[in-house]
Design an enzyme around this catalytic site. Sequence first.
Site, short mmCIF file in Angstrom:
data_model
loop_
_atom_site.label_atom_id
_atom_site.label_comp_id
_atom_site.label_asym_id
_atom_site.label_seq_id
_atom_site.Cartn_x
_atom_site.Cartn_y
_atom_site.Cartn_z
N LYS A 212 -33.83 -77.84 9.47
CA LYS A 212 -32.59 -78.14 10.19
C LYS A 212 -32.83 -78.94 11.47
CE LYS A 212 -29.36 -74.98 8.13
NZ LYS A 212 -28.51 -73.81 8.23
N ARG B 262 -33.39 -68.42 3.45
CA ARG B 262 -32.92 -69.54 2.60
C ARG B 262 -33.74 -70.77 2.97
NH1 ARG B 262 -29.30 -73.80 2.86
NH2 ARG B 262 -28.14 -74.22 0.95
#
Length: 281
Positions: free
Chosen positions: A223, A258
């Site tokens: 991210k 995740r």
Amino acid sequence: MIWQCRQQLWDLSHRPLVMGILNVTPDSFSDGGEYEDPSRAVERAMTMVHEGADIVDIGGESTRPGAPEVSQQEEMKRVIPVLERLVSAGCSALSVDTRKVEVARAAVECGASIINDVEASRSDLAMWQLVAESGVGYVAMHMQGQPRTMQHAPNYSEVVSEVYAFFTERLDAMHHLGIKKQQVVLDVGIGFGKDLSHNLELLRSIECFGKLERPIMLGVSRKSLFKALLGVEEPSRRLPAGLATALWAVNQGVKIIRTHDVAETVQALAMWEALQGKNQL
Ligand code: 8Y4
């Protein structure tokens, strides 16, 4: 702690689970278009299972900041063929990342056992009725705003207590609609309507969400907080930062990671487990 996903009961008290990301979108900026061909997507999913993914999360809508909306038909066309093939191949637990109840319903009918919902904030109750009726696992993620505009001006007076209050309110509402507590996992939604300081505050305080007595899932893989904090431009080069964050979070009680990088995450978590001393030797 138990997570009920249809007939499957995950016991999360022993080891954290790994959810592998399978993007079937043409525009995801980390693995854009790579798995658009259903056969290649199925192959990628099988690889993640062999690498030790407990769950595969199939997503047909890019929710990266600024991404265009996708029609229900288009999302269905991307997700369902891949899901069907994975179900008939006997692939482990299958999750579908969708905000659309029609896509979720088709996925549940095909055999998906988890709905990963980045828009648990919705006021339309059809999604929750589906979850209540089908008994699937449900990931309720926090997001401020909508994907297209959420990063324009994220705003909180106190991000941790606001996200915490959101979970309290949602758990209560879900309970009233007949969703069992055991079906629900919570996720603070790193990067979803949050700037770097919001993301860091949530991560630093992640342990407090354990008081809600539901498993906490975390997605930090590749991210852009790592770009903002460390200056790493290339998403695939953010693996060390993602692994460090995941392990730190697991130490704070996070139960499900995740990730795009299943093999690496499984290896890191295996080491974490060994050091916990629960596997003798
Ligand atoms: C590179 C590639 C960099 C993708 C960033 C990204 C989460 C999630 C997403 C999450 C849950 C993403 C669907 C964003 N993030 N679901 N979904 N939790 N539950 N961005 O953190 O992976 S998509």
